[in-house]
Design an enzyme around this catalytic site. Structure first.
Site, short mmCIF file in Angstrom:
data_model
loop_
_atom_site.label_atom_id
_atom_site.label_comp_id
_atom_site.label_asym_id
_atom_site.label_seq_id
_atom_site.Cartn_x
_atom_site.Cartn_y
_atom_site.Cartn_z
N SER A 1 0.81 -1.27 -0.03
CA SER A 1 -0.10 0.10 0.09
C SER A 1 0.83 1.23 -0.20
CB SER A 1 -0.84 0.01 1.11
OG SER A 1 -1.91 1.01 0.99
N ASP B 1 -1.91 6.24 -4.34
CA ASP B 1 -0.83 5.58 -3.39
C ASP B 1 -0.72 4.04 -4.51
OD1 ASP B 1 -3.20 3.78 -3.11
OD2 ASP B 1 -2.45 3.22 -1.04
N ASP C 1 -0.97 1.04 -4.72
CA ASP C 1 -2.01 -0.03 -5.20
C ASP C 1 -3.44 0.45 -5.58
OD1 ASP C 1 -2.39 0.54 -2.28
OD2 ASP C 1 -3.73 -1.29 -1.99
N ASP D 1 -5.93 2.27 -3.80
CA ASP D 1 -6.97 2.30 -3.27
C ASP D 1 -7.36 3.49 -2.26
OD1 ASP D 1 -5.08 1.75 -1.22
OD2 ASP D 1 -5.90 0.07 -0.18
#
Length: 463
Positions: free
Chosen positions: A107, A251, A253, A255
């Site tokens: 993340s 970010d 990833d 999300d």
């Protein structure tokens, strides 16, 4: 170097010694535990199937190959999405009728980190109870691998980022034609990961002119990948130089979602959810949920639209659980995570972008003017590095005892609600730190409150 095993997955730094970092041995052990958990809990008359995708981290291909082939060794078929995003994998799991999913991403953590984030058959994060069972299996190392004729099969499917975009654009509250008519110009910072591919593609489908910044998915993050003000000087400057309508930051990833206003100032990641919720609630009456570390502004907006707001413990699985219990129509986390049940129960930057663009297209306001129209709260987000000697629970217990006459919650750490401001102190699930979040009517008041509690915590902990 660090290895953090929690009910939400395993996260650690690459390299070093086994059991203290995310080494190849640790990756295989934890993937084995997850696969073994599925084999003992999922009852189907076929081979199990798991969807796997990764972000663009440098260590991604290595961890990816280890995890995929560990599942194959357990006799589990793998749908390999390759370079992907967390919400894309979450959408793919039910569409593929898979039994689970793994996202290989740390993340917002820096490039030396990676992680295995684990999903159930709904494409949602595992419950705490299921996560605990996987930790027990990993500890016991009682794995039973498949014989040669029963090995799993790998099927590659790199179409899912496009499928994800199509799913978002099909949402009833997304109006492509309205957005196209505005001819928006947007700067995108993809932090050299998957967002550098999928966010520009989504914007172009919506008729938006895209200026790309750090959109090469090579895993070399040009700045700290957490989308906070102190890391985003380049895009703030470029939005003004390009005379763009706003900027988008995600970010690694994809999300979490943050906006930069047209004047080069942060829209505020807390206000990503506020703005999107304002639009959704204007079209669909209902309730909202965010976590205890999120701004009071969502509560205010929800009340304005006649709904009820509730706060959950920090953690996406906790937010989702409360959203389901209260039939919330929109929810998420103040870190820029939008959860919109119409598409899936997971934080999704693509959903946030599409809904925000549609909302903005219907407003006769700049992004800066839209931000100024919301209740004005200011947050300070701080942290204290932990050492193994610190008993965090004991420290927080002393804080609770000192302030027990205030409005206080211990659902997740300690949250103290004062008349016009609040402080939330909690141990992070993903890093060896105590987080100190404060909110107040002015930035100075939020900073002063944070400094006060940082000093108190350090004094109690003897740091």
């Amino acid at each position: 170097m660090t290895l953090i095993k929690s009910i939400s997955g395993i996260r650690g730094t690459i390299g070093g010694t086994v059991g203290s970092n995310l080494t190849p041995v640790d990756a295989v052990k934890f993937a084995s535990a997850y696969g073994s958990f599925l084999k003992t809990t999922v009852q189907v008359d076929r081979k199990l199937k798991v969807v796997i995708g990764r972000d663009a981290r440098i260590s991604g291909p290595m961890i990816h190959n280890l995890v995929v082939n560990t599942l194959v060794g357990l006799g589990i078929d793998v749908i390999d999405l390759g370079l992907s995003t967390t919400p894309t994998v979450e959408i793919a799991v039910p569409l593929e009728q898979a039994d689970g999913g793994i996202i290989l991403t740390a993340s917002h953590n820096p490039k030396q980190w990676n992680a295995l984030k684990l999903l159930n058959a709904k494409g949602e994060f595992l419950s705490g109870a299921d996560g605990a069972k996987i930790l027990e299996l990993a500890e016991a190392e009682a794995f039973n691998f498949a014989e040669v004729d029963d090995l799993g099969i790998i099927t590659e499917n790199q179409a899912y980022m496009d499928i994800h975009i199509d799913e978002v654009l099909a949402l009833p509250l997304v109006n492509i034609d309205k957005v196209k008519s505005k001819k928006f110009k947007v700067v995108v910072d993809g932090v050299n990961s998957s967002g550098g591919i999928i966010i520009p593609k989504l914007l172009e489908e919506m008729g938006v002119e895209v200026v790309k910044l750090y959109c090469e998915p090579n895993g070399h993050f040009p700045h700290n990948p957490e989308p906070l003000k102190e890391h985003l000087g380049d895009i703030c400057k470029l939005v003004v130089e390009e005379q763009a309508d706003f900027g988008i930051v995600v970010d690694p990833d994809v999300d979490r979602l943050a906006f930069i206003s047209n004047d080069g100032e942060m829209f505020g990641e807390e206000y990503t959810l506020v703005a999107v919720a304002d639009y959704v609630l204007s079209q669909t009456s209902g309730n909202t949920v965010s976590n205890m570390s999120s701004s009071r502004a969502l509560r205010d907006i929800t009340i304005k639209h006649g709904g009820n707001y509730q706060a959950s413990a920090v953690g996406e699985v906790n937010v989702v659980e409360l959203m389901k219990a209260t039939n919330a129509v929109i929810g998420g986390e103040g870190n820029g995570g939008i959860i919109y049940p119409e598409i899936h129960y997971g934080r999704d930057a693509l959903v946030g972008v599409a809904l925000f663009l549609t909302y903005l297209a219907g407003q006769d306001k700049t992004v800066a003017e839209l931000r100024a129209s919301y209740p004005q709260y200011f947050m300070s987000k701080n942290k204290i590095e932990l050492t193994p000697q610190i008993d965090v629970d004991a420290v927080l217990k002393l804080i609770f005892e000192k302030y027990q006459k205030e409005q206080i919650s211990t659902i997740d750490g300690v949250k103290i609600d004062f008349a016009s401001e609040w402080v939330h102190l909690r141990k992070s699930n993903t890093e060896p730190i105590i987080r100190i979040y404060t909110e107040a009517p002015t930035q100075n008041a939020a900073d002063v409150l944070a400094e006060r509690f940082v000093t108190e915590l350090k004094s109690i902990a003897g740091i």
